[in-house]
Design a protein around this motif. Sequence first.
Motif, PDB file in Angstrom:
ATOM      1  N   ARG A  45      13.242  15.211  -5.589  1.00 32.56           N
ATOM      2  CA  ARG A  45      12.518  14.117  -5.266  1.00 32.56           C
ATOM      3  C   ARG A  45      11.246  14.335  -5.206  1.00 32.56           C
ATOM      4  N   GLN A  46      10.704  15.477  -4.573  1.00 28.64           N
ATOM      5  CA  GLN A  46       9.365  15.793  -4.424  1.00 28.64           C
ATOM      6  C   GLN A  46       8.954  16.036  -5.894  1.00 28.64           C
ATOM      7  N   ARG A  47       9.485  16.864  -6.604  1.00 25.90           N
ATOM      8  CA  ARG A  47       9.137  17.307  -7.975  1.00 25.90           C
ATOM      9  C   ARG A  47       9.122  15.930  -8.786  1.00 25.90           C
ATOM     10  N   GLU A  93      -2.559  13.985   0.742  1.00 23.57           N
ATOM     11  CA  GLU A  93      -2.069  13.387   2.051  1.00 23.57           C
ATOM     12  C   GLU A  93      -0.860  12.471   1.776  1.00 23.57           C
ATOM     13  N   ALA A  94      -0.461  11.946   0.799  1.00 21.47           N
ATOM     14  CA  ALA A  94       0.576  11.034   0.133  1.00 21.47           C
ATOM     15  C   ALA A  94       1.842  12.130   0.354  1.00 21.47           C
ATOM     16  N   TYR A  95       1.668  13.232  -0.532  1.00 23.44           N
ATOM     17  CA  TYR A  95       2.683  14.090  -0.523  1.00 23.44           C
ATOM     18  C   TYR A  95       3.033  14.639   0.801  1.00 23.44           C
ATOM     19  N   ALA A  96       2.122  14.944   1.660  1.00 23.88           N
ATOM     20  CA  ALA A  96       2.463  15.492   2.935  1.00 23.88           C
ATOM     21  C   ALA A  96       3.190  14.321   3.719  1.00 23.88           C
ATOM     22  N   ARG A  97       3.296  12.979   3.603  1.00 27.89           N
ATOM     23  CA  ARG A  97       4.026  11.805   4.268  1.00 27.89           C
ATOM     24  C   ARG A  97       5.458  12.104   3.472  1.00 27.89           C
ATOM     25  N   LEU A  98       5.668  12.233   2.387  1.00 24.75           N
ATOM     26  CA  LEU A  98       6.507  12.085   1.615  1.00 24.75           C
ATOM     27  C   LEU A  98       7.449  13.542   1.996  1.00 24.75           C
ATOM     28  N   THR A  99       7.088  14.771   2.427  1.00 26.81           N
ATOM     29  CA  THR A  99       7.905  15.794   2.489  1.00 26.81           C
ATOM     30  C   THR A  99       8.055  15.960   3.981  1.00 26.81           C
ATOM     31  N   GLY A 100       6.934  15.271   4.843  1.00 28.75           N
ATOM     32  CA  GLY A 100       6.952  15.272   6.212  1.00 28.75           C
ATOM     33  C   GLY A 100       6.453  16.683   6.802  1.00 28.75           C
ATOM     34  N   ASP A 101       5.497  17.477   6.043  1.00 31.26           N
ATOM     35  CA  ASP A 101       5.094  18.494   6.714  1.00 31.26           C
ATOM     36  C   ASP A 101       3.834  18.652   5.895  1.00 31.26           C
ATOM     37  N   ASP A 102       2.902  19.576   6.225  1.00 32.17           N
ATOM     38  CA  ASP A 102       1.578  20.127   5.760  1.00 32.17           C
ATOM     39  C   ASP A 102       1.427  20.591   4.338  1.00 32.17           C
ATOM     40  N   PRO A 103       1.237  20.036   3.261  1.00 29.85           N
ATOM     41  CA  PRO A 103       0.799  20.796   2.098  1.00 29.85           C
ATOM     42  C   PRO A 103       0.251  21.704   2.127  1.00 29.85           C
ATOM     43  N   GLY A 104      -0.829  21.901   3.082  1.00 30.67           N
ATOM     44  CA  GLY A 104      -1.772  23.030   2.947  1.00 30.67           C
ATOM     45  C   GLY A 104      -0.995  24.376   3.595  1.00 30.67           C
ATOM     46  N   ARG A 146       0.869  -1.164   0.109  1.00 38.66           N
ATOM     47  CA  ARG A 146       0.015  -0.038  -0.003  1.00 38.66           C
ATOM     48  C   ARG A 146       0.908   1.236   0.120  1.00 38.66           C
ATOM     49  N   ALA A 147       1.752   1.073   0.591  1.00 43.08           N
ATOM     50  CA  ALA A 147       2.790   2.472   0.839  1.00 43.08           C
ATOM     51  C   ALA A 147       3.450   2.397  -0.505  1.00 43.08           C
ATOM     52  N   ALA A 148       3.813   1.389  -1.265  1.00 47.55           N
ATOM     53  CA  ALA A 148       4.585   1.748  -2.726  1.00 47.55           C
ATOM     54  C   ALA A 148       3.374   2.343  -3.610  1.00 47.55           C
ATOM     55  N   ARG A 149       2.247   1.833  -3.386  1.00 43.99           N
ATOM     56  CA  ARG A 149       1.046   2.481  -4.295  1.00 43.99           C
ATOM     57  C   ARG A 149       0.813   4.090  -3.870  1.00 43.99           C
TER      58      ARG A 149
END
Length: 444
Positions: free
Chosen positions: A393-395, A426-437, A202-205
């Motif tokens: 990495r995020q890009r 939410e997945a992007y937030a987990r990737l960056t470690g902060d709140d995308p909002g 699931r994490a890979a997806r």
Amino acid sequence: MSAHPSQGEGGSAGTERALVLHPDILSDRDRRPAAAGLAEAIALARALPGLTVVGGQVVGLRAVQPGTLFGSGKVEELKRQIETDEIGLVLVDGPVSPVQQRNLEKEWNVKLLDRTGLILEIFADRAATREGVLQVELAALSYQRTRLVRAWTHLERQRGGLGFVGGPGETQIEADRRAIDEAITRIRRQLEKVVRTRTLHRAARARVPFPVVALVGYTNAGKSTLFNRLTGADVLVRDMLFATLDPTMRGVTLDTGQKVILSDTVGFVSDLPHQLVAAFRATLEEVLSADLIVHVRDISHAETEAQAEDVAKILHELGVPDDTPGIEVWNKIDLVPAEERQAIETLAARRPGVLTLSATTGEGEGQLVGTITEMLAGAFTDAELSLTFADGRQRAWLHDARVVTGERQTETGWDIAVRWSERQKEAYARLTGDDPGQDHALDR
């Protein structure tokens, strides 16, 4: 009222002759038409390999008899039928207490299964994945443990002043209970390992978090046929209850280029044993977190409205959020008589989010895909991200997820416009470690 169906799936090769009984309790105000209940019970029986269904009967009951379920006259009448037809297994389409089961098995000299036991047997036969097998075993043991304790209740009341009379019975109760508890503990530990593996998948997806579209519906509503048509997969399709058990997932690219994950789940059924609802909650996690739920209904079935209510009830029991976007697909429209079809299509057109379709012929497929595309687009929000050159990495993640709608290079990095779902956000937030909002994303 009796029915003597022809032999079903694998009838001639069956090793056990079975009789299906549908108790029609007259005092039950919410009871469904008895004929429909018997037909579904026979279909369930046919779904279990190794059985030859030689007869089915609706048994009217004014009241349930605590010891034998049926009245003494009916018990004797059925005994004669069982002996004449050489029945080895009786399937009762409803709950049967341990005491009733024991008494009827002794009186009729047969093996007896109630509705829960039959469904557990079918699931045990159909489970293909390691997780599915373990979950069925867990559900069966939980069911067996409850019946075991109740079945031995009469021994617990045999205690003498010194405990000599009740001792052996209590020892047997504790031994059986302990054996089942140990097996349950062992299976739960094995399930934890399987769940950890699934969590990794699931994490890979989630790293490429495409929206999830879950197909749900009553068993034999045509979900797998629709799944195959939309994805080009070859999931087993048979005119049989619970033809598929373990969930299947495939990627589908919509006309807009948006890729989604389509999930085909196990079919539901009325009075689904609560042990299975609990056991399969983990398997149905994709439904719990789906971006869009497509409820597939067999609109040609006489009990389609009642089946829809059962699906809604089970989704609620599973914990599916009430605000999850959904589409209701009235499948098998090609099987509806011509004189009724126009009225059904007119009714569907008046209801928002309802479509008619034939998964077999493909009629209505384009409209369904278009509706899925529109609804997913409506579930997306726009945002602007400011990334530095160190955020490569995020890009890359954003481009892999196909959420980028525009990009402009700046002196320090990139300004990127995205359109994403809440799941992707939410997945992007987990990737960056902060709140995308807040830091990186500004919702428009």
